[in-house]
Design a protein around this motif. Structure first.
Motif, PDB file in Angstrom:
ATOM      1  N   VAL A 114       3.271 -15.558 -16.390  1.00 60.63           N
ATOM      2  CA  VAL A 114       1.948 -14.915 -16.371  1.00 60.63           C
ATOM      3  C   VAL A 114       1.218 -15.242 -15.076  1.00 60.63           C
ATOM      4  O   VAL A 114       0.627 -14.355 -14.438  1.00 60.63           O
ATOM      5  CB  VAL A 114       1.122 -15.349 -17.607  1.00 60.63           C
ATOM      6  N   VAL A 115       1.242 -16.511 -14.654  1.00 57.41           N
ATOM      7  CA  VAL A 115       0.566 -16.908 -13.409  1.00 57.41           C
ATOM      8  C   VAL A 115       1.202 -16.199 -12.217  1.00 57.41           C
ATOM      9  O   VAL A 115       0.497 -15.710 -11.325  1.00 57.41           O
ATOM     10  CB  VAL A 115       0.602 -18.445 -13.237  1.00 57.41           C
ATOM     11  N   LYS A 116       2.529 -16.108 -12.208  1.00 57.27           N
ATOM     12  CA  LYS A 116       3.218 -15.457 -11.097  1.00 57.27           C
ATOM     13  C   LYS A 116       2.848 -13.970 -11.019  1.00 57.27           C
ATOM     14  O   LYS A 116       2.559 -13.447  -9.942  1.00 57.27           O
ATOM     15  CB  LYS A 116       4.728 -15.621 -11.260  1.00 57.27           C
ATOM     16  N   ARG A 117       2.838 -13.278 -12.167  1.00 56.04           N
ATOM     17  CA  ARG A 117       2.491 -11.854 -12.173  1.00 56.04           C
ATOM     18  C   ARG A 117       1.036 -11.638 -11.765  1.00 56.04           C
ATOM     19  O   ARG A 117       0.723 -10.710 -11.015  1.00 56.04           O
ATOM     20  CB  ARG A 117       2.745 -11.262 -13.549  1.00 56.04           C
ATOM     21  N   ALA A 118       0.131 -12.476 -12.271  1.00 55.42           N
ATOM     22  CA  ALA A 118      -1.285 -12.326 -11.912  1.00 55.42           C
ATOM     23  C   ALA A 118      -1.496 -12.618 -10.430  1.00 55.42           C
ATOM     24  O   ALA A 118      -2.283 -11.938  -9.764  1.00 55.42           O
ATOM     25  CB  ALA A 118      -2.144 -13.251 -12.765  1.00 55.42           C
ATOM     26  N   GLY A 119      -0.801 -13.604  -9.906  1.00 56.81           N
ATOM     27  CA  GLY A 119      -0.905 -13.913  -8.482  1.00 56.81           C
ATOM     28  C   GLY A 119      -0.387 -12.786  -7.613  1.00 56.81           C
ATOM     29  O   GLY A 119      -0.980 -12.442  -6.590  1.00 56.81           O
ATOM     30  N   ARG A 120       0.748 -12.197  -8.024  1.00 52.28           N
ATOM     31  CA  ARG A 120       1.287 -11.062  -7.268  1.00 52.28           C
ATOM     32  C   ARG A 120       0.321  -9.879  -7.302  1.00 52.28           C
ATOM     33  O   ARG A 120       0.122  -9.203  -6.303  1.00 52.28           O
ATOM     34  CB  ARG A 120       2.630 -10.634  -7.846  1.00 52.28           C
ATOM     35  N   ARG A 121      -0.257  -9.632  -8.475  1.00 47.73           N
ATOM     36  CA  ARG A 121      -1.191  -8.513  -8.594  1.00 47.73           C
ATOM     37  C   ARG A 121      -2.421  -8.752  -7.720  1.00 47.73           C
ATOM     38  O   ARG A 121      -2.905  -7.836  -7.047  1.00 47.73           O
ATOM     39  CB  ARG A 121      -1.613  -8.326 -10.047  1.00 47.73           C
ATOM     40  N   ALA A 122      -2.928  -9.977  -7.720  1.00 52.25           N
ATOM     41  CA  ALA A 122      -4.097 -10.289  -6.893  1.00 52.25           C
ATOM     42  C   ALA A 122      -3.762 -10.136  -5.408  1.00 52.25           C
ATOM     43  O   ALA A 122      -4.556  -9.595  -4.643  1.00 52.25           O
ATOM     44  CB  ALA A 122      -4.587 -11.702  -7.187  1.00 52.25           C
ATOM     45  N   PHE A 123      -2.587 -10.609  -5.009  1.00 53.79           N
ATOM     46  CA  PHE A 123      -2.194 -10.480  -3.608  1.00 53.79           C
ATOM     47  C   PHE A 123      -2.005  -9.016  -3.233  1.00 53.79           C
ATOM     48  O   PHE A 123      -2.400  -8.586  -2.149  1.00 53.79           O
ATOM     49  CB  PHE A 123      -0.913 -11.276  -3.341  1.00 53.79           C
ATOM     50  N   ARG A 124      -1.426  -8.230  -4.138  1.00 55.05           N
ATOM     51  CA  ARG A 124      -1.223  -6.806  -3.867  1.00 55.05           C
ATOM     52  C   ARG A 124      -2.560  -6.088  -3.729  1.00 55.05           C
ATOM     53  O   ARG A 124      -2.751  -5.266  -2.828  1.00 55.05           O
ATOM     54  CB  ARG A 124      -0.387  -6.185  -4.983  1.00 55.05           C
ATOM     55  N   ASN A 125      -3.521  -6.409  -4.604  1.00 54.57           N
ATOM     56  CA  ASN A 125      -4.854  -5.806  -4.505  1.00 54.57           C
ATOM     57  C   ASN A 125      -5.528  -6.185  -3.191  1.00 54.57           C
ATOM     58  O   ASN A 125      -6.174  -5.352  -2.551  1.00 54.57           O
ATOM     59  CB  ASN A 125      -5.730  -6.232  -5.675  1.00 54.57           C
ATOM     60  N   LEU A 126      -5.390  -7.446  -2.777  1.00 57.84           N
ATOM     61  CA  LEU A 126      -5.979  -7.890  -1.520  1.00 57.84           C
ATOM     62  C   LEU A 126      -5.321  -7.185  -0.343  1.00 57.84           C
ATOM     63  O   LEU A 126      -6.000  -6.731   0.585  1.00 57.84           O
ATOM     64  CB  LEU A 126      -5.845  -9.407  -1.380  1.00 57.84           C
ATOM     65  N   ASP A 127      -4.003  -7.062  -0.382  1.00 57.19           N
ATOM     66  CA  ASP A 127      -3.275  -6.393   0.698  1.00 57.19           C
ATOM     67  C   ASP A 127      -3.686  -4.920   0.810  1.00 57.19           C
ATOM     68  O   ASP A 127      -3.921  -4.417   1.911  1.00 57.19           O
ATOM     69  CB  ASP A 127      -1.771  -6.515   0.451  1.00 57.19           C
ATOM     70  N   GLU A 128      -3.794  -4.227  -0.331  1.00 53.65           N
ATOM     71  CA  GLU A 128      -4.208  -2.823  -0.306  1.00 53.65           C
ATOM     72  C   GLU A 128      -5.631  -2.673   0.224  1.00 53.65           C
ATOM     73  O   GLU A 128      -5.918  -1.748   0.992  1.00 53.65           O
ATOM     74  CB  GLU A 128      -4.116  -2.220  -1.710  1.00 53.65           C
ATOM     75  N   ALA A 129      -6.508  -3.585  -0.163  1.00 51.86           N
ATOM     76  CA  ALA A 129      -7.883  -3.512   0.317  1.00 51.86           C
ATOM     77  C   ALA A 129      -7.949  -3.746   1.824  1.00 51.86           C
ATOM     78  O   ALA A 129      -8.697  -3.078   2.537  1.00 51.86           O
ATOM     79  CB  ALA A 129      -8.757  -4.525  -0.410  1.00 51.86           C
TER      80      ALA A 129
END
Length: 187
Positions: A67-82
């Motif tokens: 769960v932590v790994k998936r949430a971290g990836r999602r947060a990083f992906r959102n930051l990268d897209e922004a």
């Protein structure tokens, strides 16, 4: 040099500063949590055996890590897209912080922390926690003293044991071996 008026500390009947309820009851709550976790471990170990308890602990740790790994990836992906769009990341982050908290609770050894982590994985519970947290934070911010974050970085505050605050600035002296005189420190 002291600037501003000094405010006396809030005192109770004993003359000591008043402690916040969080500082008063948090250690007691943590101790009660630990005792309850140990008691639940012994109940489950008596009913199902030590191997079952070990397997539950291992499975909850692995699930929390996922769960932590998936949430971290999602947060990083959102930051990268922004950053690629040239905009600020979306506020709230889509619940990534609550998902990370749920994963960390799953990773902690204990039955109660596992239940709390599993509950935080449910979207209705996430919405409830998010709304409650936003309400508490906005209430605290409305009651906070006005000022900017820049002011906090420009002034250093030293808290003395008697509760008074001494404001000042930190000035670092550089030792130059060049021999040239430095200009005066005027504003």
């Amino acid at each position: 040099m002291t600037t501003g008026a000094s405010t006396p500390p809030r005192t109770g009947q004993t003359g000591r500063p008043k402690r916040s309820p969080l500082r008063r009851y948090l250690p007691l709550a943590l101790a009660a949590w630990l005792v309850l976790e140990i008691w639940l471990f012994t109940l489950v170990a008596d009913a199902a055996g030590g191997l079952a308890v070990f397997l539950v602990l291992a499975a909850s740790f692995v699930a929390g890590a996922v769960v932590v790994k998936r949430a971290g990836r999602r947060a990083f992906r959102n930051l990268d897209e922004a950053l690629r769009r040239g905009t600020a990341p979306a506020s709230g982050g889509g619940g990534n912080g609550l998902l990370m908290l749920a994963g960390l609770l799953l990773m902690l050894p204990g039955m109660l922390s596992d239940v709390a982590g599993l509950l935080l994985l449910l979207p209705p519970v996430q919405n409830l926690v998010r709304r409650r947290t936003e309400h508490v934070v906005s209430r605290k911010l409305r009651g906070a003293a006005p000022g900017s974050l820049g002011d906090a970085f420009q002034q250093a505050r030293i808290h003395r044991p008697d509760g008074k605050v001494v404001q000042g600035e930190v000035v670092r002296e550089r030792r130059d071996d060049s021999g040239e005189p430095r200009p005066p420190l005027n504003r």
